[in-house]
Scaffold this motif. Structure first.
Motif, mmCIF file in Angstrom:
data_model
loop_
_atom_site.group_PDB
_atom_site.id
_atom_site.type_symbol
_atom_site.label_atom_id
_atom_site.label_comp_id
_atom_site.label_asym_id
_atom_site.label_seq_id
_atom_site.Cartn_x
_atom_site.Cartn_y
_atom_site.Cartn_z
ATOM 1 N N ALA A 202 0.823 -1.208 0.000
ATOM 2 C CA ALA A 202 0.000 0.000 0.000
ATOM 3 C C ALA A 202 0.859 1.260 0.000
ATOM 4 O O ALA A 202 0.584 2.215 -0.738
ATOM 5 N N VAL A 203 1.883 1.269 0.821
ATOM 6 C CA VAL A 203 2.780 2.431 0.876
ATOM 7 C C VAL A 203 3.501 2.594 -0.458
ATOM 8 O O VAL A 203 3.684 3.721 -0.950
ATOM 9 N N LYS A 204 3.874 1.472 -1.066
ATOM 10 C CA LYS A 204 4.537 1.522 -2.371
ATOM 11 C C LYS A 204 3.591 2.073 -3.439
ATOM 12 O O LYS A 204 3.973 2.927 -4.252
ATOM 13 N N LEU A 205 2.344 1.596 -3.431
ATOM 14 C CA LEU A 205 1.355 2.064 -4.401
ATOM 15 C C LEU A 205 1.074 3.553 -4.211
ATOM 16 O O LEU A 205 0.940 4.305 -5.178
ATOM 17 N N LEU A 206 0.997 3.963 -2.957
ATOM 18 C CA LEU A 206 0.775 5.377 -2.657
ATOM 19 C C LEU A 206 1.935 6.211 -3.189
ATOM 20 O O LEU A 206 1.739 7.287 -3.758
ATOM 21 N N GLY A 207 3.153 5.685 -3.028
ATOM 22 C CA GLY A 207 4.344 6.403 -3.473
ATOM 23 C C GLY A 207 4.468 6.524 -4.977
ATOM 24 O O GLY A 207 5.097 7.463 -5.478
ATOM 25 N N GLU A 208 3.872 5.594 -5.707
ATOM 26 C CA GLU A 208 3.957 5.643 -7.171
ATOM 27 C C GLU A 208 3.213 6.843 -7.743
ATOM 28 O O GLU A 208 3.613 7.406 -8.767
ATOM 29 N N LYS A 209 2.137 7.242 -7.092
ATOM 30 C CA LYS A 209 1.349 8.376 -7.579
ATOM 31 C C LYS A 209 1.477 9.612 -6.689
ATOM 32 O O LYS A 209 1.292 10.743 -7.150
ATOM 33 N N ASN A 210 1.785 9.378 -5.425
ATOM 34 C CA ASN A 210 1.891 10.485 -4.473
ATOM 35 C C ASN A 210 3.106 10.293 -3.563
ATOM 36 O O ASN A 210 2.964 9.999 -2.371
ATOM 37 N N PRO A 211 4.309 10.416 -4.126
ATOM 38 C CA PRO A 211 5.514 10.177 -3.332
ATOM 39 C C PRO A 211 5.633 11.067 -2.096
ATOM 40 O O PRO A 211 6.179 10.643 -1.075
ATOM 41 N N GLU A 212 5.093 12.290 -2.182
ATOM 42 C CA GLU A 212 5.177 13.199 -1.043
ATOM 43 C C GLU A 212 4.300 12.716 0.108
ATOM 44 O O GLU A 212 4.622 12.931 1.286
ATOM 45 N N LEU A 213 3.206 12.041 -0.210
ATOM 46 C CA LEU A 213 2.343 11.494 0.836
ATOM 47 C C LEU A 213 2.953 10.226 1.433
ATOM 48 O O LEU A 213 2.949 10.035 2.650
ATOM 49 N N ALA A 214 3.476 9.357 0.577
ATOM 50 C CA ALA A 214 4.085 8.109 1.044
ATOM 51 C C ALA A 214 5.252 8.386 1.982
ATOM 52 O O ALA A 214 5.494 7.627 2.927
ATOM 53 N N ALA A 215 5.957 9.481 1.732
ATOM 54 C CA ALA A 215 7.109 9.832 2.570
ATOM 55 C C ALA A 215 6.689 10.192 3.992
ATOM 56 O O ALA A 215 7.521 10.204 4.904
ATOM 57 N N LYS A 216 5.406 10.468 4.178
ATOM 58 C CA LYS A 216 4.901 10.845 5.499
ATOM 59 C C LYS A 216 4.435 9.646 6.308
ATOM 60 O O LYS A 216 4.035 9.801 7.454
ATOM 61 N N VAL A 217 4.472 8.448 5.691
ATOM 62 C CA VAL A 217 3.918 7.253 6.334
ATOM 63 C C VAL A 217 5.019 6.302 6.801
ATOM 64 O O VAL A 217 5.935 5.975 6.042
ATOM 65 N N VAL A 218 4.917 5.851 8.055
ATOM 66 C CA VAL A 218 5.882 4.896 8.606
ATOM 67 C C VAL A 218 5.137 3.678 9.165
ATOM 68 O O VAL A 218 4.377 3.800 10.125
#
Length: 199
Positions: A85-101
């Motif tokens: 999910a984090v990877k998929l989020l990062g593919e379209k919204n890398p700035e959002l994925a960077a906020k998730v741990v």
């Protein structure tokens, strides 16, 4: 051997600590877990044996998952879905994925050493954090997250299963509870939920 995996929704609903979003309707404007008494400060142990504090993640959205590294199926599947999910989020919204741990907290400190949880977490991706602690520390954190775990059946002191709640908590940048993620489904379902709440 049998495993009892209970759902967090049943336990928390019984405790009346939060209100679930209505099924089949439009998404609630407020986070489903808003105002719930879930979470809190902790100090556990990271992969290098050094203390890791809840406050170390301030400013980040945190996906908190309780499980154990010897889990034969459920934990690896759920963590794989979270990582995807984090990877998929990062593919379209890398700035959002960077906020998730994603944070994996063991409920089996007897076997899950810092090195063990570190390797286990890393197998799902470089951003997944694995934490362990003393039995007392783990019990305290589990209580704060209203989660359940208990040693189950086994053939020896090192060969046994753990019964535990199956839940993935999304916590906000200030540590506030936001929602339960559908990690039991698939990565796309989790990514869709992350997209709804991560800003």
């Amino acid at each position: 051997m049998t495993r009892i995996i209970r759902t967090i929704a049943i336990a928390l609903a019984a405790a009346s600590t939060f209100t679930l979003a209505a099924c089949g309707g439009a998404p609630s404007e407020s986070p489903p877990l808003e105002g719930a008494t879930i979470g809190g400060d902790f100090t556990l142990t990271g992969k290098d044996g050094k203390p890791v504090r809840w406050s170390d993640f301030d400013g980040k959205y945190r996906i908190v998952y309780f499980g154990y590294t010897f889990c034969p199926d459920v934990c690896p599947t759920d963590l794989q879905n979270i990582a995807q999910a984090v990877k998929l989020l990062g593919e379209k919204n890398p700035e959002l994925a960077a906020k998730v741990v994603p944070i994996f907290i063991t409920i089996d400190p007897q076997r899950d050493t810092p090195e063990t949880v570190g390797k286990f977490a890393a197998s799902f991706g470089p951003t997944v954090v694995g934490l362990t602690g003393t039995p007392e520390q783990i019990a305290d954190v589990a209580k704060k997250w209203s989660t359940y775990y208990k040693r189950g059946e086994g053939s020896s002191e090192t060969e046994y299963l753990m019964d535990h709640l199956r839940a993935s908590y999304l916590m906000g940048p200030k540590g506030e509870p936001i929602a339960l993620l559908p990690s039991e489904q698939n990565g796309k379902a989790v990514a869709a939920e992350l997209l709804k709440w991560v800003h």
